[in-house]
Design an enzyme around this catalytic site. Sequence first.
Site, PDB file in Angstrom:
ATOM      1  N   GLU A  18       0.820  -1.191   0.000  1.00 24.12           N
ATOM      2  CA  GLU A  18       0.000   0.000   0.000  1.00 24.12           C
ATOM      3  C   GLU A  18       0.865   1.256   0.000  1.00 24.12           C
ATOM      4  OE1 GLU A  18      -4.068  -1.581   2.125  1.00 24.12           O
ATOM      5  OE2 GLU A  18      -2.593  -0.588   3.401  1.00 24.12           O
ATOM      6  N   CYS A  57       3.355   8.549   1.016  1.00 29.01           N
ATOM      7  CA  CYS A  57       3.956   7.580   1.926  1.00 29.01           C
ATOM      8  C   CYS A  57       4.131   6.279   1.153  1.00 29.01           C
ATOM      9  CB  CYS A  57       3.044   7.384   3.138  1.00 29.01           C
ATOM     10  SG  CYS A  57       3.637   6.188   4.334  1.00 29.01           S
ATOM     11  N   CYS A  78       6.283  -6.951   7.021  1.00 28.11           N
ATOM     12  CA  CYS A  78       7.303  -6.398   7.912  1.00 28.11           C
ATOM     13  C   CYS A  78       7.732  -7.469   8.904  1.00 28.11           C
ATOM     14  CB  CYS A  78       6.740  -5.182   8.654  1.00 28.11           C
ATOM     15  SG  CYS A  78       7.982  -4.226   9.563  1.00 28.11           S
ATOM     16  N   CYS A 101       6.347  -4.412  15.765  1.00 24.05           N
ATOM     17  CA  CYS A 101       6.045  -3.348  16.722  1.00 24.05           C
ATOM     18  C   CYS A 101       4.598  -3.541  17.181  1.00 24.05           C
ATOM     19  CB  CYS A 101       6.240  -1.977  16.083  1.00 24.05           C
ATOM     20  SG  CYS A 101       7.946  -1.675  15.550  1.00 24.05           S
ATOM     21  N   CYS A 116       1.564  -1.390  15.904  1.00 22.45           N
ATOM     22  CA  CYS A 116       1.488  -1.160  14.450  1.00 22.45           C
ATOM     23  C   CYS A 116       0.789  -2.321  13.761  1.00 22.45           C
ATOM     24  CB  CYS A 116       2.904  -0.979  13.891  1.00 22.45           C
ATOM     25  SG  CYS A 116       2.942  -0.671  12.112  1.00 22.45           S
ATOM     26  N   GLY A 162       6.949  -1.923   5.944  1.00 19.02           N
ATOM     27  CA  GLY A 162       8.317  -2.413   5.968  1.00 19.02           C
ATOM     28  C   GLY A 162       9.295  -1.485   6.655  1.00 19.02           C
ATOM     29  N   GLU A 163      10.497  -1.999   6.837  1.00 14.74           N
ATOM     30  CA  GLU A 163      11.625  -1.264   7.422  1.00 14.74           C
ATOM     31  C   GLU A 163      12.576  -0.874   6.298  1.00 14.74           C
ATOM     32  OE1 GLU A 163      14.423   0.600   8.752  1.00 14.74           O
ATOM     33  OE2 GLU A 163      13.063   0.100  10.406  1.00 14.74           O
ATOM     34  N   SER A 214      12.187   6.787   7.332  1.00 14.51           N
ATOM     35  CA  SER A 214      11.922   6.480   8.739  1.00 14.51           C
ATOM     36  C   SER A 214      12.419   5.080   9.064  1.00 14.51           C
ATOM     37  CB  SER A 214      10.422   6.578   9.026  1.00 14.51           C
ATOM     38  OG  SER A 214      10.151   6.203  10.362  1.00 14.51           O
ATOM     39  N   LEU A 223      10.588   6.219  17.549  1.00 14.14           N
ATOM     40  CA  LEU A 223      11.144   6.071  18.899  1.00 14.14           C
ATOM     41  C   LEU A 223      10.122   5.484  19.878  1.00 14.14           C
ATOM     42  CD1 LEU A 223      13.681   6.561  20.618  1.00 14.14           C
ATOM     43  CD2 LEU A 223      12.761   8.833  21.161  1.00 14.14           C
ATOM     44  N   HIS A 224       9.118   6.255  20.267  1.00 14.85           N
ATOM     45  CA  HIS A 224       7.933   5.791  20.989  1.00 14.85           C
ATOM     46  C   HIS A 224       8.124   5.440  22.459  1.00 14.85           C
ATOM     47  CE1 HIS A 224       6.441   5.836  16.971  1.00 14.85           C
ATOM     48  NE2 HIS A 224       7.145   4.781  16.611  1.00 14.85           N
ATOM     49  N   CYS A 250      -1.306   6.485  10.039  1.00 12.10           N
ATOM     50  CA  CYS A 250      -0.035   5.936  10.486  1.00 12.10           C
ATOM     51  C   CYS A 250      -0.264   4.684  11.328  1.00 12.10           C
ATOM     52  CB  CYS A 250       0.692   6.995  11.310  1.00 12.10           C
ATOM     53  SG  CYS A 250       2.318   6.482  11.879  1.00 12.10           S
TER      54      CYS A 250
END
Length: 385
Positions: A112, A126, A133, A137, A140, A188-189, A220, A243-244, A362
Amino acid sequence: MSVTLDLSRPRPAREAAPVSLIGLTRPELAARLAEDLGLDPKKAKMRASQVWGWLYNHGVTDFAAMTNIAGPMRAQMAERYVLTRPEMVERRVSSDGTRKYLLRFGPGVEAEAVFIPGVGRAGALCVSSQVGCTLNCTFCHTGTQALVRNLTPAEIVGQVLACKDDIEEWPSGRDDRKLSNIVFMGMGEPLYALDSVAAAIDVISDGEGISISRRRITVSTSGVVSQMDALGERTDAMLAISLHATNDALRDELVPINKKWPIAELLDACRRYPGTSNAKRITFEYVMLKGVNDSDAEARELVRLLKGIPAKINLIPFNPWAGSPYECSDWDRIEAFAEIINRAGYASPIRTPRGRDVGAACGQLKTESVKRRASELRRERVTAD
């Protein structure tokens, strides 16, 4: 009677599949034309420049449209190459104008992308760098989809072309452009797909094509420390850190990659990120989870941790999804958190949720086909019982 088979004659070679020119960097495109069409390096470079302009400035999808290239050469290219776009499986438009695209790159390979108007100079896309992924997390939704594979440079660039087709923004570089920023914040990362991401950025930022400045491209990461230096050196892109949390115990839970690269190592990598300055600040993303990471004490600790790093802090109201164990912090709590950060001298914008009604906000991205398959399996289990 015996029969002798003659195995000495070579079998006819299979015809090579057409090669897509989308996603090749400019030097790669010139090299491809030189090798396949027998052009000397100077002519290949000139032809590559012409093709580049048609692909990324004008957005053509047919070699016949490349009118400043002679007909016989256009025919040669049409035989050897394709100008592949991803298939747009689904397009959903939010009440706030956000557009979510489900794009198919091949059988079982879907991701997406989300276009958000009114972000950055004009609007941001985006993009995804992987299908699925591996990071898991816990807040997410994307992390609940298993990794299929990294996307190629062509597939990343293809997301940009599909968006520009949809918003009708050809030629590129117009004064009234709608797409001004690219953020690698989709599925994804990105640092686990750094080769593809770096090549795609080379294409997207080229001034004679799509022409989106590297200063308007943000990558990111959840904290793949081993690749952060390389990201800065290879792309000169803006950096964002997912970060979070302000302590390792909580971040281990929210962002499990923290167990490999804890906060101290991550922030050391931020301090040495190439080109960082007050004019090129690192963005720290902080999702606001009610009763989890939103206290005044955590706001003050966040300020302490980021001391000496040119930074801004994006506070992200949590976007709910079915099955999530978290709730979004109350609005007054988010504002109180932001006030502490602001008083310390950091910009701390509260990100306005966009596209929630179409699952485009997000942390909400998960391909609809995967969700449909999961729903079908649940129905089958219920029927069987």
